[in-house]
Design an enzyme around this catalytic site. Structure first.
Site, mmCIF file in Angstrom:
data_model
loop_
_atom_site.group_PDB
_atom_site.id
_atom_site.type_symbol
_atom_site.label_atom_id
_atom_site.label_comp_id
_atom_site.label_asym_id
_atom_site.label_seq_id
_atom_site.Cartn_x
_atom_site.Cartn_y
_atom_site.Cartn_z
ATOM 1 N N ARG A 78 0.815 -1.206 0.000
ATOM 2 C CA ARG A 78 0.000 0.000 0.000
ATOM 3 C C ARG A 78 0.859 1.270 0.000
ATOM 4 O O ARG A 78 0.657 2.172 -0.808
ATOM 5 C CB ARG A 78 -0.904 0.003 1.223
ATOM 6 N N THR A 79 1.812 1.322 0.901
ATOM 7 C CA THR A 79 2.634 2.527 0.995
ATOM 8 C C THR A 79 3.467 2.707 -0.274
ATOM 9 O O THR A 79 3.552 3.801 -0.834
ATOM 10 C CB THR A 79 3.537 2.456 2.244
ATOM 11 N N LYS A 120 24.258 -10.003 -2.982
ATOM 12 C CA LYS A 120 25.653 -10.110 -3.421
ATOM 13 C C LYS A 120 26.583 -9.597 -2.323
ATOM 14 O O LYS A 120 27.769 -9.407 -2.545
ATOM 15 C CB LYS A 120 25.869 -9.324 -4.720
ATOM 16 N N HIS A 132 6.718 7.283 11.037
ATOM 17 C CA HIS A 132 6.066 7.099 9.747
ATOM 18 C C HIS A 132 5.419 8.447 9.428
ATOM 19 O O HIS A 132 4.198 8.597 9.431
ATOM 20 C CB HIS A 132 5.025 5.988 9.859
ATOM 21 N N ARG A 160 11.916 2.557 3.194
ATOM 22 C CA ARG A 160 11.172 1.800 4.198
ATOM 23 C C ARG A 160 12.109 0.748 4.758
ATOM 24 O O ARG A 160 12.711 -0.024 3.977
ATOM 25 C CB ARG A 160 9.984 1.108 3.515
#
Lengths: 321, 321, 321
Positions: free
Chosen positions: A66-67, A94, A146, A116
């Site tokens: 959603r975000t 890697k 947030h 995020r």
């Protein structure tokens, strides 16, 4: 210090990492800018060329459809190019370090990172170490902040209540682990509401909760009494059946929002939730879908507010439209 | 034969599969074209409409975030539409053959394939079998070639050393398994450097290495002596603890680049690495982040060089801007 | 009822869920519109600004690279912005219901859902519950319908046969489980072909197959006799070795299309297949790649037909180009 890193020397928004250290004027500027974008969504052509030719990188170390989607839509509607990287499964496999990944993307002349991360402070860390022309937006870091979610909540409150002065706001649920609540409390207090109440069992409240400028309440009826705004938090399934919580049904009985409990709030109180909602856990379906719910308007406002924050951060860097 | 397939009848670049068979004039044209794009990255609007309306398909059979990302950015900044397919997990799982996948994408009127594959010759194979109007770019095939990487390296060398004549270039590491080294050696010799040295233990050098136009050296100090350019190769973790190699620390002791060893090279020697780097394995952090390192400039140049190759390949097909 | 939901009050296409209930005039309008886009693919710039500023969401609950890719290309060539969501691995993992996902995307002001789902009726369900300004396109739902596939097949037939009147069409394979066949049969009958034959073993035919307006035939030679169009269906590997089917080779012997069997059809009969093909299972390679095969033209036409359906659905909603 936090203010320092988020603002340019002229006091303009450069990074958006936390509400902390931002003043009322700046938060209001974000809300006003978002308002100018909000009408646009109803237009035939939902695009403005403000960030044409800019490259925005979605760095999602934690999955969040959603975000990520609203950030992607916001960037696209500003005509930016978006690079969405699922970091968990790519470069780091890697063995490259976070900073090497960042510096490599910088070298590709990208303009903004939307970050995020499951660790508190990740976006801040990237902002401290990235090139000066790059803006960093925090899309959720651990249990810390947030801030774009908090700003879309503020936008939604202002949309319905016109002003923040005099409002009584109740935040209900797992305050202890919620980055959303932390950012909301800071924003509400900066914007000057009358009262922020946090309603939760003791096990879900931080120890020093009063220093955050809130009134802790353990009884839902008492907490909702005469409230103008009721914000329900999402109950993380992973907390359930842990030391913190009794059963789902027990939680719903005590802290779930039902039509009956909502009657304690003002008749025109609005009900908010950051989503995705757990129907029947923290909120009854009849309330989530009811006349006082503004949950889907929050989602709509999320696009406008993120457009505002992205375009302000880019423009403080000298972008001219 | 290889020249034949890569060029149009007018001698223009159509596919870019390997450095082999391309002459100095063509490689120089790529570098000059890339230079015209390099400045663009600093502009407010990093886009030109050269490939507007063109569809470029990223066919990555092997995962590579960095290479895929720079190709995607390059295509986007040329205003092309990009379709990124992770083939490993898609069509082939329905049992479709590679050629059927290619022919289906052709039928959708795409214009270019950017191919990464674990098998040597994969891009070449696709170029041989695809429709005449489609260009194929090799983004790394097995242990064969990685020609866009080699060209961004050449661009970086020219940026710092102005000309190739007279340069002594040392390539250090696992030459045997490196498609990057193979393409670099061809490009350096075509562009006329004075000397290409390959520095590695015997187990990591091809048997007929001298026929490649290089000087094999097994001692690092000797190999770096008086060098203008030092190119470190990435040590593939999967080779470690195999028959080819002793331990990581033993490799670093003998063939890792440290500040002390770098002193053997010219004072203004540049240090290069295709990335992602293994800090403390093939290169010390102090060198990777030091004043002679141009590793991040290589990344920047990767976007410009890929824009150049893509636009040249499309224009030889009759695209008019 | 089905007609009702798919059309606006003015009888224009709003959703495209099934061929059922659509009349010949509307199907013909789709084919004519697609024809206007078909030439465009050969242009230098394969884009028209018809859906600029529109947001199209690919909601693929079932994986399908080919179908998703053509929808994505179609949307891009109409200048729309595309959001591709792999729902299986995202929102629903947080326990959100389908309707909550839909309502959240609506709130982000998207304009169209392209839906692929393993359950029959999923696209219909979404169309019933979504906001009035949103169009829903069915990209395959369970064993129910795959109407855009059927329309690209109709386009391909008309391209070669000019008109539908008088045509004998044979559909061969697993009719019972095929959403493609179901949609093809409806479209062929609506457009007025002379005869639709379905050729399959009894275990792969629906019980009431005759009510669908087709002639069931169990012998391939008899079924292909004098046919103008031969449509082979893909044999789902998961049906193999089940109660429905003998071995792969046994199936190929009886119902696989070979050059020899194809001779029973008209000399200018065309051979079609929705792809991806199982070479040597339902069709011999020599036929799939032979002169009568139009399989790759079907793929090309898929882009034009999807552009037509998407632009018609958006324009009935009042979009002005």
């Amino acid at each position: 210090m936090t203010r320092h890193i988020q603002l340019t020397e002229q006091g303009k928004l450069k990074h958006f990492l936390t509400i902390e250290g931002l003043d009322k004027a700046l938060l209001t500027e974000i809300l006003d800018t978002a308002e100018s974008f909000a009408g646009m969504s109803e237009h035939q052509v939902k695009k403005v060329p403000l960030l044409r030719g800019k490259t925005i990188v979605n760095l999602f170390f934690e999955n969040s459809t959603r975000t990520r989607t609203t950030f992607e839509l916001a960037a696209t509607r500003l005509s930016a190019d978006v690079l969405s990287m699922n970091i968990a499964t790519s470069a780091t496999s890697k063995g490259e370090s976070l900073l090497d990944t960042i510096h490599n993307l910088e070298a590709m002349h990208v303009d903004m990172f939307v970050v995020r991360h499951a660790l508190s402070g990740a976006a801040h860390f990237i902002a401290q170490h990235t090139a000066p022309h790059i803006s960093v937006i925090n899309a959720g870091d651990g249990q810390h902040a947030h801030p774009t979610q908090a700003m879309l909540d503020m936008f939604t409150i202002r949309q319905h209540k016109k002003q923040f002065e005099g409002l009584k706001v109740a935040i209900v649920g797992d305050i202890l682990h919620s980055r959303v609540a932390r950012s909301q409390i800071l924003a509400l207090n900066t914007l000057g509401v009358a009262e922020v109440r946090v309603i939760a069992p003791k096990t879900l409240l931080p120890a020093q909760v009063k220093t955050m400028g809130v009134i802790p309440i353990h009884d839902m009826d008492e907490g909702l009494d005469d409230a103008d705004v009721v914000i329900m938090l999402r109950l993380q399934k992973e907390r359930m059946n842990s030391a913190f919580l009794p059963s789902e049904s027990e939680f719903f009985r005590c802290f779930g929002l039902t039509e009956a409990k909502l009657k304690r709030a003002k008749a025109d109180a609005i009900v908010m939730h950051p989503g995705p909602i757990n129907r029947g856990v923290e909120i009854a379906s009849s309330v989530a879908d009811g006349p006082q719910s503004v949950i889907l308007q929050q989602v709509s406002n999320g696009v406008s507010v993120r457009m505002a924050i992205m375009s302000m951060a880019m423009h403080s860097q000298g972008v001219t439209a």
